[in-house]
Write an enzyme that holds these catalytic residues in place. Structure first.
Site, PDB file in Angstrom:
ATOM      1  CG  ASP A 127      -1.748  -1.235   1.056  1.00  0.00           C
ATOM      2  OD1 ASP A 127      -2.494  -1.827   0.131  1.00  0.00           O
ATOM      3  OD2 ASP A 127      -2.317  -1.607   2.243  1.00  0.00           O
ATOM      4  NE  ARG A 162     -17.894  -5.999 -23.424  1.00  0.00           N
ATOM      5  CZ  ARG A 162     -17.299  -6.795 -23.597  1.00  0.00           C
ATOM      6  NH1 ARG A 162     -16.308  -7.382 -23.785  1.00  0.00           N
ATOM      7  NH2 ARG A 162     -18.114  -7.483 -23.787  1.00  0.00           N
ATOM      8  N   GLY A 170      -4.128  -0.318  -1.804  1.00  0.00           N
ATOM      9  CA  GLY A 170      -3.987   0.621  -1.566  1.00  0.00           C
ATOM     10  C   GLY A 170      -4.479   0.947   0.145  1.00  0.00           C
ATOM     11  NE  ARG A 171      -6.215  -2.541   5.463  1.00  0.00           N
ATOM     12  CZ  ARG A 171      -5.462  -3.142   6.656  1.00  0.00           C
ATOM     13  NH1 ARG A 171      -4.514  -2.893   6.864  1.00  0.00           N
ATOM     14  NH2 ARG A 171      -6.194  -4.773   6.052  1.00  0.00           N
ATOM     15  CD  GLN A 274      -4.114  -4.960  -6.537  1.00  0.00           C
ATOM     16  OE1 GLN A 274      -3.909  -3.700  -7.129  1.00  0.00           O
ATOM     17  NE2 GLN A 274      -4.745  -5.849  -6.257  1.00  0.00           N
ATOM     18  NE  ARG A 275      -1.607  -9.576   0.660  1.00  0.00           N
ATOM     19  CZ  ARG A 275      -2.239  -9.140   0.956  1.00  0.00           C
ATOM     20  NH1 ARG A 275      -3.288  -8.915   1.612  1.00  0.00           N
ATOM     21  NH2 ARG A 275      -2.643 -11.254   1.846  1.00  0.00           N
TER      22      ARG A 275
END
Ligand code: F6P
Length: 343
Positions: A127, A162, A170-171, A274-275
């Site tokens: 984050d 679209r 990222g909280r 992402q982690r």
């Protein structure tokens, strides 16, 4: 010295690189012995340890996750938790503890410092929301993964005319959204620091599409919120540190964009991708520098500190400074750079 090492909070690419660096420098330069505490503060409470030496660390530099395991356990929320952590430290004859984690793990480390523990912290989080360090390891990897995903979303969005909403982690900070949005050429970037107005977002997409572009990528941070009273958002559960479990704003946004603009819309929630997996070279180097600096801080007797990056130099800062406030996105970066590309 006998040094305990633990990783707490959400996992993050580069954790193993820190562990490896701590152990290598400690064993070779200081003849230290290490004890791994399993699953963050949970293992410390339960007295569960893992062997940790240079041999155990072979091959782990590029590996994602953490060989020590992790958890979101808070010893201050568990009956007798703090006493049991101190007992684990005593039973294992630990002279010091290196805690690798984000705001929550380091907050506990700081409080335990007050309860007599000799702790050094290493800042970890995708984050990038820890103050006192310019960057945390893991952030660069998360941004790269999100950017690669946005690149792929562009081609499918263009093929189908679209709007694709891409929700990133990222909280309560919009760092991943802002960096990946800029790197990926997003038409809109929505961050928690600046509540969004759905009408403004839709108007801007309409203007963009009138100019002959029929595909747009909207990057939304999981913690982004609509302006008060504009859109109803479902509430979510909280963990032992009082953090909301975020995620899902992208669905609401894609639905509203389609309903209000008539543009066909889809959503991609990147989530834990992402982690996961291997850290970038940047994160491997930063994590390694942090690990070396953390064991050096232990030997310098500089406890209740955290290693941090400032002007590309590794420094020691009081843990309290790192926890003082959430590091939120640089507004100037959003205003002066990201917004240039919004229409
Ligand atoms: O703090 C890292 C983070 O990945 C946040 O971006 C996200 O909100 C949270 O952890 C997810 O946590 P969990 O792995 O417990 O679902």
């Amino acid at each position: 010295m006998r040094v305990g090492v633990l990783t707490g909070g959400g996992d993050c690419p580069g954790l193993n690189a820190v562990i490896r660096a701590v152990v290598r420098k400690g064993e070779v330069a200081h003849a230290d012995e290490f004890v791994g505490l399993a699953d963050g503060w949970r293992g410390a409470i339960e007295g569960r340890t893992l062997p940790l030496d240079v041999e155990r660390c072979r091959g782990i530099l590029p590996r994602g996750g953490t060989i020590l395991g992790t958890s979101r356990t808070n010893p201050y929320k568990v009956e007798g938790g703090v006493e049991r952590v101190l007992e684990t430290v005593a039973v294992n004859a630990l002279d010091a503890l290196i805690a690798i984690g984000g705001e929550d793990t380091l907050g506990v480390a700081h409080r335990l410092g007050g309860d007599g523990l000799s702790v050094v912290g290493v800042p970890k989080t995708i984050d990038n929301d820890l103050s006192a360090t310019e960057v945390t390891f893991g952030f660069h990897t998360a941004v790269q993964i999100a950017t690669d995903a946005i690149d792929r979303l562009h081609t499918t969005a263009e093929s189908h005319d679209r709007v694709i909403v891409c929700e990133v982690m990222g909280r309560n900070a919009g760092w991943i959204a802002t960096y990946a949005g800029i790197a990926g050429g997003a038409a809109e970037i929505l961050v928690p620091e600046d509540p969004f107005d759905i009408d403004t977002v839709c108007e801007s997409l309409k203007r963009r599409h009138q100019k002959g572009r029929f595909a747009s990528i909207v990057v939304v941070a999981e913690g982004a919120k609509p302006e008060e009273g504009t859109l109803a958002v479902a509430s979510s559960s909280v963990d032992q540190f009082g953090h909301e479990r975020l995620g899902g704003i992208g669905n609401l946004l894609a639905e509203e964009i389609e309903r209000r603009t008539g543009f066909e819309s889809r959503v991609t929630i990147l989530g834990h991708v992402q982690r996961g997996g291997t850290p970038t070279a940047f994160d491997r180097v930063l994590a390694t520098r942090f690990g070396v600096a953390a064991i050096d801080a232990v030997h310098a007797g500089e406890f209740d500190t955290m290693v941090a990056l400032r002007s590309n130099t590794i420094v020691r800062v009081p843990l309290a400074d790192a926890l003082a406030e959430l590091k939120t996105v640089d507004e100037q970066l959003v205003r002066d750079v990201a917004e240039v590309f919004f229409e």
